[in-house]
Design an enzyme around this catalytic site. Structure first.
Site, PDB file in Angstrom:
ATOM      1  N   LYS A  27       0.841  -1.218   0.000  1.00 44.70           N
ATOM      2  CA  LYS A  27       0.000   0.000   0.000  1.00 44.70           C
ATOM      3  C   LYS A  27       0.867   1.256   0.000  1.00 44.70           C
ATOM      4  O   LYS A  27       0.665   2.161  -0.798  1.00 44.70           O
ATOM      5  CB  LYS A  27      -0.895  -0.005   1.243  1.00 44.70           C
ATOM      6  N   ASN A  28       1.827   1.292   0.915  1.00 47.05           N
ATOM      7  CA  ASN A  28       2.585   2.524   1.090  1.00 47.05           C
ATOM      8  C   ASN A  28       3.572   2.795  -0.046  1.00 47.05           C
ATOM      9  O   ASN A  28       4.074   3.912  -0.179  1.00 47.05           O
ATOM     10  CB  ASN A  28       3.312   2.523   2.439  1.00 47.05           C
TER      11      ASN A  28
HETATM   12  C1  UD1 Z   1       3.653   6.863   6.551  1.00 45.56           C
HETATM   13  C2  UD1 Z   1       2.891   5.572   6.302  1.00 45.56           C
HETATM   14  C3  UD1 Z   1       2.337   5.035   7.600  1.00 45.56           C
HETATM   15  C4  UD1 Z   1       3.439   4.885   8.634  1.00 45.56           C
HETATM   16  C5  UD1 Z   1       4.236   6.172   8.780  1.00 45.56           C
HETATM   17  C6  UD1 Z   1       5.446   6.025   9.668  1.00 45.56           C
HETATM   18  C7  UD1 Z   1       2.026   5.860   4.058  1.00 45.56           C
HETATM   19  C8  UD1 Z   1       0.831   6.040   3.205  1.00 45.56           C
HETATM   20  N1  UD1 Z   1       1.808   5.852   5.375  1.00 45.56           N
HETATM   21  O1  UD1 Z   1       2.733   7.803   7.067  1.00 45.56           O
HETATM   22  O2  UD1 Z   1       1.749   3.773   7.313  1.00 45.56           O
HETATM   23  O3  UD1 Z   1       2.873   4.547   9.869  1.00 45.56           O
HETATM   24  O4  UD1 Z   1       4.700   6.618   7.489  1.00 45.56           O
HETATM   25  O5  UD1 Z   1       6.275   5.036   9.198  1.00 45.56           O
HETATM   26  O6  UD1 Z   1       3.123   5.695   3.596  1.00 45.56           O
HETATM   27  N2  UD1 Z   1       4.977  14.651  11.063  1.00 45.56           N
HETATM   28  C9  UD1 Z   1       5.048  16.001  11.389  1.00 45.56           C
HETATM   29  N3  UD1 Z   1       4.840  16.907  10.390  1.00 45.56           N
HETATM   30  C10 UD1 Z   1       4.595  16.546   9.106  1.00 45.56           C
HETATM   31  C11 UD1 Z   1       4.525  15.176   8.796  1.00 45.56           C
HETATM   32  C12 UD1 Z   1       4.734  14.251   9.797  1.00 45.56           C
HETATM   33  O7  UD1 Z   1       5.278  16.359  12.544  1.00 45.56           O
HETATM   34  O8  UD1 Z   1       4.414  17.434   8.259  1.00 45.56           O
HETATM   35  C13 UD1 Z   1       5.196  13.658  12.134  1.00 45.56           C
HETATM   36  C14 UD1 Z   1       3.991  12.720  12.324  1.00 45.56           C
HETATM   37  O9  UD1 Z   1       3.021  13.302  13.171  1.00 45.56           O
HETATM   38  C15 UD1 Z   1       4.648  11.511  12.934  1.00 45.56           C
HETATM   39  C16 UD1 Z   1       6.030  11.482  12.257  1.00 45.56           C
HETATM   40  O10 UD1 Z   1       6.238  12.786  11.728  1.00 45.56           O
HETATM   41  O11 UD1 Z   1       4.842  11.699  14.303  1.00 45.56           O
HETATM   42  C17 UD1 Z   1       6.159  10.486  11.140  1.00 45.56           C
HETATM   43  O12 UD1 Z   1       5.096  10.639  10.240  1.00 45.56           O
HETATM   44  P1  UD1 Z   1       5.273  10.347   8.689  1.00 45.56           P
HETATM   45  O13 UD1 Z   1       6.534   9.584   8.465  1.00 45.56           O
HETATM   46  O14 UD1 Z   1       5.075  11.595   7.928  1.00 45.56           O
HETATM   47  O15 UD1 Z   1       4.043   9.377   8.409  1.00 45.56           O
HETATM   48  P2  UD1 Z   1       3.123   9.349   7.128  1.00 45.56           P
HETATM   49  O16 UD1 Z   1       3.913   9.700   5.919  1.00 45.56           O
HETATM   50  O17 UD1 Z   1       1.858  10.066   7.422  1.00 45.56           O
END
Ligand code: UD1
Length: 439
Positions: A27-28
């Site tokens: 999926k990811n």
């Molecule tokens: C992706 C995955 C998800 C997985 C996650 C962490 C997909 C579709 N989803 O989610 O399954 O659980 O990676 O491995 O690929 N954050 C911020 N600011 C931002 C963006 C993120 O503070 O602008 C924080 C988030 O709140 C979290 C951390 O960074 O605490 C990691 O999130 P992130 O790696 O961005 O997760 P996703 O890309 O949403």
């Protein structure tokens, strides 16, 4: 579009799983590749694409932008020749987190984009500040409204982007925006998850000039245009881990026919610690969970290559079956322990305090009515149910469809007694059902 919705799953537990399973595409990995397809004015193909709700949702959004899509067997074709609309309504973006990376792709393609805020599983705050930071660094003017976000530029300009925190989505956003930008970009503090590497592989096949993916520093030289993408989606590392947890929870033995080698090492290390054994044989992964029984004194979720947050819930379900006390700290998403209450109803004793969960497992979980509250936690309930005595009825499990193509069929094929009640409904109905549970 009609899709099957998992309304309710009934599981009769107590039987060790045995047999072979082939794992669906990731999926990811698929979702950002779908977004990347928008960067070519023509046809792209995602081979062996998982037929899951999130992929259908992204497909719907691309169609909203003017793309035409069709499936040939398991291959998804996306014709983005005319996908030149630049606005995505909030009711579409609110259904999934990954929708936000379309902003970078729309900017790269047409120099502007507007969308409602992204949704996603309720597992924590999930801000998008790092996404916005990346786009601004690359020269976009971004306006954050009450209900929507819009961005524009003449042409994105290559720049240094230095992420203060590792984010998979923001790294993908930066990559998608930089590949068609003018000049060179250097993205630092990038996420190293395998899905970043797969996205770059897809984009490089389209003609993008990228190096350093898989490290913290990715360099991109912008090109004028990209050709069509064509890549086979890799096997899903989280689904692989989920199925290995199913074997562990039931003390069974399963073989994964197509494991994503090299992507499940952190999980396998933990699998061994709790008493599981495994071996690789001709590319297959043979996992023997019959000896599982050691509690885990401490485990924390980490960014890759650490233990993935997406497998925290499936692992918690396994630990709930192991007498003794285990401890998990969730470092990535602050609200990812919703499963705890449901496991307690089944006879485990899980105590949560902030980012920590202490799990007092038992060898006598008992089936009852439980409710799935998000994707991975929902899947984890199936695993606990497979290990429990008697029948468990899991409701609210339409979200499991977001990420698992055939979890019931796959686990039934290795001996799980699982019945799923599905209803064929209009896609829009999923939205109604899930509006309070944004993923
Ligand atoms: C992706 C995955 C998800 C997985 C996650 C962490 C997909 C579709 N989803 O989610 O399954 O659980 O990676 O491995 O690929 N954050 C911020 N600011 C931002 C963006 C993120 O503070 O602008 C924080 C988030 O709140 C979290 C951390 O960074 O605490 C990691 O999130 P992130 O790696 O961005 O997760 P996703 O890309 O949403």
């Amino acid at each position: 579009m009609g899709v099957n919705v998992l309304d309710e799953i009934r599981v009769t537990g107590g039987r060790p799983l045995r047999g072979n399973i082939s794992v669906q595409g990731s999926k990811n990995a698929a979702l950002p590749m779908m977004a990347a397809s928008l960067l070519h004015r023509g046809i792209s193909v995602l081979r062996d694409c998982p037929k899951i709700a999130d992929v259908y949702c992204m497909e719907e959004i691309l169609k909203e932008l003017g793309a035409v899509s069709w499936w040939k067997g398991k291959d998804l074709y996306l014709d983005c020749s005319r996908a030149d609309k630049t606005e995505i309504p909030g009711e579409k973006t609110g259904k999934m987190r990954s929708s936000v990376i379309l902003l970078g792709a729309m900017l790269g393609r047409n120099g502007k984009g507007a969308m409602g805020y992204p949704g996603g599983c309720v597992i924590g705050k999930r801000p998008i500040d790092l996404h916005i930071y990346a786009l601004r660094s690359l020269g976009a003017a971004v306006r954050e409204g009450e209900e929507d976000i819009s961005a524009s530029c003449v042409r994105l300009k290559g720049a240094k982007v230095c992420f203060p925190k590792s984010s998979v989505g923001a790294t993908e956003q930066g990559i998608l925006a930089a590949v068609l930008a003018e000049g060179e970009s250097m993205l630092m503090g990038c996420a190293r998850e395998p899905e970043i590497i797969w996205l770059c592989r897809y984009l490089k096949g389209m003609g993008a000039e990228i190096s350093g993916e898989g490290s913290g520093c990715i360099r991109i030289r912008g090109v004028r245009e990209l050709k069509g993408g064509d890549l086979e989606i890799p096997a899903d590392r989280i689904v692989t881990g989920t199925y290995l947890c199913a074997a562990a929870a039931t003390r069974g033995k399963i073989t994964i026919n197509n494991p994503p080698a090299g992507e499940v090492d952190a999980f396998l290390k933990v699998y061994r610690k709790i008493g599981g054994q495994y071996e690789w044989n001709s590319g297959k992964l043979i996992a023997d969970g019959s000896g599982v029984g050691c509690p885990l004194p401490y485990l924390e979720t980490e960014i890759y290559p650490g233990f993935p947050t997406d497998l925290q819930s499936p692992l918690m379900a396994v630990l709930a079956t192991i007498p003794g006390k285990s401890h998990i700290r969730e470092n990535i998403f602050e609200d990812r322990f919703k499963l705890a209450g449901e496991l307690n109803r089944m006879g485990a004793r899980v105590t949560v305090s902030g980012r920590d969960a202490w799990i007092q497992g038992t060898d006598s979980l008992t089936g009852c009515r439980v409710e799935a509250e998000e994707l991975r936690g929902g899947a984890a309930l199936i695993l606990a149910a497979l290990a429990a005595e008697g029948e468990t009825v899991i409701s609210g499990c339409s979200y499991i469809r977001r990420g698992y193509e055939h979890i019931c069929r796959d686990l039934a094929a290795v001996g799980g007694r699982i019945e799923e009640k599905t209803g064929k409904v209009l896609y829009e109905n999923i939205q109604i059902q899930e509006k309070n549970n944004i993923n």
